[in-house]
Each structure stands twice: as C-alpha cells, then as structure tokens.
Design a protein around this motif. Sequence first.
Motif, PDB file in Angstrom:
ATOM      1  N   GLN A  76       0.849  -1.182   0.000  1.00 28.70           N
ATOM      2  CA  GLN A  76       0.000   0.000   0.000  1.00 28.70           C
ATOM      3  C   GLN A  76       0.883   1.230   0.000  1.00 28.70           C
ATOM      4  O   GLN A  76       1.640   1.477   0.948  1.00 28.70           O
ATOM      5  CB  GLN A  76      -0.932   0.014   1.203  1.00 28.70           C
ATOM      6  CG  GLN A  76      -1.950   1.128   1.183  1.00 28.70           C
ATOM      7  CD  GLN A  76      -3.064   0.930   2.201  1.00 28.70           C
ATOM      8  OE1 GLN A  76      -2.960   0.118   3.118  1.00 28.70           O
ATOM      9  NE2 GLN A  76      -4.156   1.653   2.034  1.00 28.70           N
ATOM     10  N   PRO A 120       1.306   5.456  -0.225  1.00 28.52           N
ATOM     11  CA  PRO A 120       0.549   6.578   0.346  1.00 28.52           C
ATOM     12  C   PRO A 120      -0.558   7.048  -0.581  1.00 28.52           C
ATOM     13  O   PRO A 120      -0.328   7.289  -1.774  1.00 28.52           O
ATOM     14  CB  PRO A 120       1.618   7.664   0.523  1.00 28.52           C
ATOM     15  CG  PRO A 120       2.893   6.915   0.663  1.00 28.52           C
ATOM     16  CD  PRO A 120       2.753   5.722  -0.222  1.00 28.52           C
ATOM     17  N   GLY A 121      -1.752   7.135  -0.054  1.00 30.51           N
ATOM     18  CA  GLY A 121      -2.882   7.615  -0.828  1.00 30.51           C
ATOM     19  C   GLY A 121      -3.477   6.619  -1.791  1.00 30.51           C
ATOM     20  O   GLY A 121      -4.376   6.952  -2.567  1.00 30.51           O
ATOM     21  N   LYS A 122      -3.000   5.387  -1.737  1.00 27.72           N
ATOM     22  CA  LYS A 122      -3.498   4.368  -2.666  1.00 27.72           C
ATOM     23  C   LYS A 122      -4.063   3.189  -1.892  1.00 27.72           C
ATOM     24  O   LYS A 122      -3.811   3.010  -0.711  1.00 27.72           O
ATOM     25  CB  LYS A 122      -2.381   3.914  -3.604  1.00 27.72           C
ATOM     26  CG  LYS A 122      -1.867   5.002  -4.524  1.00 27.72           C
ATOM     27  CD  LYS A 122      -0.923   4.451  -5.558  1.00 27.72           C
ATOM     28  CE  LYS A 122      -0.477   5.529  -6.534  1.00 27.72           C
ATOM     29  NZ  LYS A 122       0.444   4.997  -7.575  1.00 27.72           N
ATOM     30  N   THR A 123      -4.832   2.374  -2.596  1.00 28.26           N
ATOM     31  CA  THR A 123      -5.397   1.186  -1.967  1.00 28.26           C
ATOM     32  C   THR A 123      -4.371   0.058  -1.944  1.00 28.26           C
ATOM     33  O   THR A 123      -3.399   0.068  -2.722  1.00 28.26           O
ATOM     34  CB  THR A 123      -6.645   0.721  -2.723  1.00 28.26           C
ATOM     35  OG1 THR A 123      -6.292   0.459  -4.088  1.00 28.26           O
ATOM     36  CG2 THR A 123      -7.739   1.779  -2.690  1.00 28.26           C
TER      37      THR A 123
END
Length: 119
Positions: free
Chosen positions: A38, A40-43
């Motif tokens: 994962q 940053p800012g992503k799934t």
Amino acid sequence: VQLQASGGGLVQAGGSLRLSCRASGSIERINDLGWYRQAPGKTRELVASITSDGSSRYADSMKGRFTISSDNAKNTVLLQTQTLKPEDTAVYYCHADVLTTFGDRFVGWGQGTLVTVSS
C-alpha cells in the motif's frame, strides 16, 4: 496465528531487497501466503502470492522483477525484489490464509514493512 515480516528498508532505484514473513501459532496447514503493498494515498494491492503446492501469481507490474517463494517447513514466505523503482515505495504487508489446528480458517495480515526506493 501471527505473521512476522522483515526485510524492508531504503534502497536506491535499481537495487534489490528481500522480504521475509514467517507465520507461527496454531497452524495445521497453510493454504496461501502472499505479499500486498500500500503506497501513500493508494489502496492495498496484490504483489504476489503462493499456495502450499507452489503455484504463484503476480501483479503484472511485478512480473519479471519480483520472485515469491516459500519454505513450507518453516511456514515462511520470501519476496525477492529487484530492479526496484521509486513507484515501488510502499508498506508491504504479509498475508496468510491458514487452516488452524482448531479447524478454523485464519485469513490475516502481518504488521507491514516499509520499502522506500530513492531515485
């Protein structure tokens, strides 16, 4: 069941790291071990996984650069990464699908290990 991951760190682009995850506890049989990540800012996304009979699958962007392997006797899964790119920077999580000695199915995550790739 506990999952202990290790091996993350800081590496320059083009470098390599080896991640390791060991499953322990009331394990009757490991069905599947894998790695997700994962950024940053992503799934969270699949990196690679491997079944107890050695069948593996990879995310398309990791094919040819990452190799997953397992040591069934040690309940350990390894992820050898190479030719790392800055976009590989993420927290990498170990994932396990296990049949416990109690007859239950455990599906869970390790604590995550940070991989940072500098450009």
